[in-house]
Design an enzyme around this catalytic site. Structure first.
Site, PDB file in Angstrom:
ATOM      1  N   CYS A 109       0.829  -1.204   0.000  1.00 56.87           N
ATOM      2  CA  CYS A 109       0.000   0.000   0.000  1.00 56.87           C
ATOM      3  C   CYS A 109       0.865   1.257   0.000  1.00 56.87           C
ATOM      4  CB  CYS A 109      -0.874   0.022   1.239  1.00 56.87           C
ATOM      5  SG  CYS A 109      -1.915  -1.419   1.383  1.00 56.87           S
ATOM      6  N   ARG A 135       5.253   0.135  -6.172  1.00 57.82           N
ATOM      7  CA  ARG A 135       5.229  -0.660  -4.939  1.00 57.82           C
ATOM      8  C   ARG A 135       4.271  -1.835  -5.061  1.00 57.82           C
ATOM      9  NH1 ARG A 135       6.555   2.769  -0.267  1.00 57.82           N
ATOM     10  NH2 ARG A 135       5.144   1.508   0.965  1.00 57.82           N
ATOM     11  N   TRP A 192      -2.885  -2.644  -1.558  1.00 58.12           N
ATOM     12  CA  TRP A 192      -2.457  -4.007  -1.884  1.00 58.12           C
ATOM     13  C   TRP A 192      -3.151  -4.875  -0.842  1.00 58.12           C
ATOM     14  CZ3 TRP A 192       0.457  -8.013   0.345  1.00 58.12           C
ATOM     15  CH2 TRP A 192       1.028  -8.921  -0.542  1.00 58.12           C
ATOM     16  N   ASN A 237      -1.691   2.338   5.953  1.00 60.00           N
ATOM     17  CA  ASN A 237      -0.822   1.211   5.578  1.00 60.00           C
ATOM     18  C   ASN A 237      -0.534   0.391   6.829  1.00 60.00           C
ATOM     19  OD1 ASN A 237      -0.631   2.279   3.051  1.00 60.00           O
ATOM     20  ND2 ASN A 237       1.524   2.873   3.199  1.00 60.00           N
ATOM     21  N   GLY A 238      -0.327  -0.918   6.663  1.00 52.00           N
ATOM     22  CA  GLY A 238       0.010  -1.757   7.808  1.00 52.00           C
ATOM     23  C   GLY A 238      -1.213  -2.539   8.281  1.00 52.00           C
ATOM     24  N   LYS A 280      13.958 -14.721 -10.177  1.00 55.75           N
ATOM     25  CA  LYS A 280      13.685 -13.707 -11.192  1.00 55.75           C
ATOM     26  C   LYS A 280      12.694 -14.254 -12.210  1.00 55.75           C
ATOM     27  CE  LYS A 280      14.758 -10.919  -9.612  1.00 55.75           C
ATOM     28  NZ  LYS A 280      15.478 -10.500  -8.446  1.00 55.75           N
TER      29      LYS A 280
HETATM   30  C1  F6R Z   1      12.767 -10.013  -5.655  1.00 53.03           C
HETATM   31  C2  F6R Z   1      12.650  -8.926  -4.711  1.00 53.03           C
HETATM   32  C3  F6R Z   1      12.256  -9.259  -3.311  1.00 53.03           C
HETATM   33  C4  F6R Z   1      13.028  -8.381  -2.312  1.00 53.03           C
HETATM   34  C5  F6R Z   1      12.522  -8.629  -0.896  1.00 53.03           C
HETATM   35  C6  F6R Z   1      13.304  -7.850   0.133  1.00 53.03           C
HETATM   36  O1  F6R Z   1      13.148  -9.559  -6.913  1.00 53.03           O
HETATM   37  O2  F6R Z   1      12.850  -7.789  -5.029  1.00 53.03           O
HETATM   38  O3  F6R Z   1      12.441 -10.604  -3.040  1.00 53.03           O
HETATM   39  O4  F6R Z   1      14.381  -8.665  -2.418  1.00 53.03           O
HETATM   40  O5  F6R Z   1      11.168  -8.267  -0.804  1.00 53.03           O
HETATM   41  O6  F6R Z   1      13.199  -6.481  -0.076  1.00 53.03           O
HETATM   42  P1  F6R Z   1      14.232  -5.470   0.545  1.00 53.03           P
HETATM   43  O7  F6R Z   1      15.549  -5.748  -0.041  1.00 53.03           O
HETATM   44  O8  F6R Z   1      13.699  -4.124   0.163  1.00 53.03           O
HETATM   45  O9  F6R Z   1      14.224  -5.699   2.026  1.00 53.03           O
END
Ligand code: F6R
Length: 604
Positions: A2, A27, A71, A97-98, A481
């Protein structure tokens, strides 16, 4: 996840808020809404799907408003569940949010009220409205916020008084005042077009903006005290947030990696000496005997690579934990444990919770983060920042390789600190690291070949990714990926594990992507490739330049330049990112905003 964007001030409020919401689109969201405050009323628009131009809203003469991209967590995707939510009198509107965890308990304070949504948010405007016969709107919010349990950030607006109120507890929110224009957002990056200074709000803080005199006051609802806050400068390059001529942000970000790696190197290394741009503080490594790395998703994969580096060069025990699991299983930590938390966004709820738990248990926390001013950067004992710039594509690419670079620098630094490595060896490693961007550019030059491989196999339903040693995490990352942006089921395994299960899946429809570089496991991985070919499987290999033996075995080989084995992940991951991208594009997937995914996962 969100997103919140609110604005009060002159000009076309709807347009400012819609643009703000669009900048939060990356996001991830499934519905959106906006509430605009006019002279005597509040105009509401909610919708499922993408943020539209909403021209009818732009005609509304509003002087403040709140917007939200949702979301779904509590309640399905629907107009009723999208924000803003309101009370029975339609006086108070809230975006949130949350998660509010104690809704069931709070319902007793609003008995008789009808709830129109299945969300946890609707309780907030209803609770505020109940207090308005005794309290002013800001005072009512102060009362209500103290009753809420869980992680949240919300903004509330009142039809009948001239205030905009924001509160934060565990979910990010920032506010900014630029003369008589006041902004609130869940994402610092979305404020870039309007200002370069912001109030970085901490947990327990509320901002109360007075629309009549354009003043803002802050209040700590945990201590029940007024507080003074000043705006801080933050640095996000606006140009970085543009897609330019690339079809998707993800493609732009894949191709941006060499530049970002050079930048990360230049900022932290001077004359082949590691001098971190952000001082680490004297005590961060003192007397540590163990390292625990916590992270989620792609950042967790970077942690797995770092485990190999730290163990072999620093000779210290290292564990890598999913932040979400770490927190809930009574981790054994002590003052001699260093936690390394890795996060692109700095706002991942599970990683934040893991850091808090670790600090409570007496461990020190060093973070590797991409967003200055983010929660993780602010609650850690020390932070080193990747120079990836804003990452907009949901699938992480440049954040991952810059995380690797920072983790390698940290490894060398710590090895030096503990006298496990000679200055000559450090210089040698750094020289190899400095060559990576140019070698990566050569890998990026393989687009045509990778597109050909994609054309041959983009219709598959399953894929296997195998690698060993420092490239086992890269197999995991390649599989992640592919699955997240193309929706093809993919699994990553250590190559030697294939025989313990995944081999059962191999048939002529199933591609296996092998990372098969010339390291100590090379011969063994070649045998694994033969095992796949003996079962008519399709083999796509990532191998070192001039490897003739692999050409004879694999159906397709993507050659990458030679580097030292330790640094090979920088080069092996790129063709896997590209393959996933081109396959997803061919399959017509929404690459920058894959279904159900969010860039920043701010709920546990
Ligand atoms: C995959 C991806 C996610 C983030 C994960 C952690 O492509 O982007 O798996 O790596 O949500 O996010 P951060 O690094 O922002 O804590």
């Amino acid at each position: 996840m969100c997103g919140i964007f609110a604005y009060a001030g002159p000009g076309n409020c709807a347009e400012v808020i819609i643009n703000g919401l669009k900048s939060l689109e990356y996001r991830g969201y499934d519905s959106w809404g906006i509430a605009l405050k006019t002279k005597n009323n509040i105009e509401l628009k909610k919708s499922v799907g993408k943020v539209s131009e909403a021209t009818e809203l732009e005609a509304v003469k509003a002087y403040a408003g709140i917007g939200h991209t949702r979301w779904a967590t509590h309640g399905n995707v629907s107009i009723e569940n999208s924000h803003p939510h309101t009370d029975s009198e339609k006086r108070i509107y809230v975006v949130h949010n949350g998660i509010i965890e104690n809704v069931a308990e709070l319902r007793k304070f609003v008995s008789g009220d009808r709830f129109y949504s299945k969300t946890d948010t609707e309780i907030i405007p209803k609770l505020i409205a109940r207090l308005l016969n005794r309290y002013s709107f800001p005072a009512a919010v102060k009362e209500v916020v103290g009753k809420l349990r869980g992680n949240f950030a919300f903004v509330a607006i009142d039809r009948d008084s001239n205030y905009l109120v924001a509160a934060r507890n565990g979910s990010p929110i920032v506010a900014a005042l630029n003369r008589n224009k006041f902004y609130i957002s869940s994402d610092l990056q979305s404020l870039v077009p309007y200002t370069d200074k912001a109030f970085l709000m901490n947990d327990g803080e509320m901002a109360i903006y007075n629309l009549d005199d354009s003043s803002v006051e802050f209040y700590n609802f945990l201590d029940r005290k007024e507080i003074i806050k000043v705006q801080e400068n933050y640095s996000v390059q606006f140009g970085d947030c543009r897609r330019g001529d690339f079809k998707h942000f993800m493609l732009k970000e894949i191709f941006e990696q060499p530049v970002r790696l050079r930048q990360t190197f230049e900022v932290n290394v001077t004359d082949f000496d590691i001098r971190f741009a952000q001082p680490l503080g004297a005590g961060i490594f003192k007397d540590i005997n163990r390292i625990v790395i916590i992270a989620c998703g792609t950042s967790w994969h970077a942690g797995l690579v770092a485990e190999y580096w730290l163990e072999s060069l620093v000779r210290m025990p290292v564990e890598v934990e999913y932040a979400s699991e770490f927190r809930y299983r009574s981790p054994v930590l002590s003052a001699d444990t260093l936690i390394i938390a890795i996060s692109q966004s700095g706002e991942t709820a599970d990683t934040i919770a893991g850091i808090k738990e670790a600090k409570e248990l007496g461990a020190r926390v060093l973070s590797v983060c991409n967003v200055p001013g983010s929660t993780i950067a602010r609650i850690s004992d020390a932070t080193v920042f990747t120079q990836a710039g804003p990452e907009i594509g949901v699938a992480s690419t440049k954040a991952f390789t810059t995380q690797l670079e920072m983790l390698f620098l940290l490894t060398l630094y710590l090895a030096q600190y503990r006298q496990k490595i000679s200055p000559k060896d450090v210089i040698n490693y750094l020289k190899n690291l400095a060559e990576i961007p140019e070698k990566m550019e050569r890998v990026l030059g393989k687009t045509e070949q990778i597109i050909k491989i994609m054309e041959a196999h983009y219709t598959v339903s399953n894929a296997l990714f195998l690698g060993r040693g420092v490239n086992y995490p890269i197999a995991l990352e390649g599989a992640l990926k592919l699955k997240e942006i193309s929706y093809i089921h993919a699994e990553g395994y250590p190559a030697a594990e294939m025989k313990h299960g995944p081999i059962a899946l191999i048939d002529r429809h199933m591609p296996t992507v092998f990372i098969c570089i010339r390291d100590q496991s090379y011969e063994k991985v070649l045998s694994n490739i033969q095992e796949v070919k003996a079962r008519n499987g399709i083999v796509i290999a990532v191998a070192n330049d001039n490897d003739k033996r692999i050409t004879e075995l694999a159906d397709h080989v993507i050659f990458i330049p030679e580097t030292i084995v330790e640094l090979s992940p920088f080069l092996t991951v790129v063709p896997l990112q590209m393959l996933a991208y081109y396959i997803a594009d061919k399959r017509g997937c929404d690459i920058d905003k894959p279904r159900n995914l969010a860039k920043s996962v701010t709920v546990e």
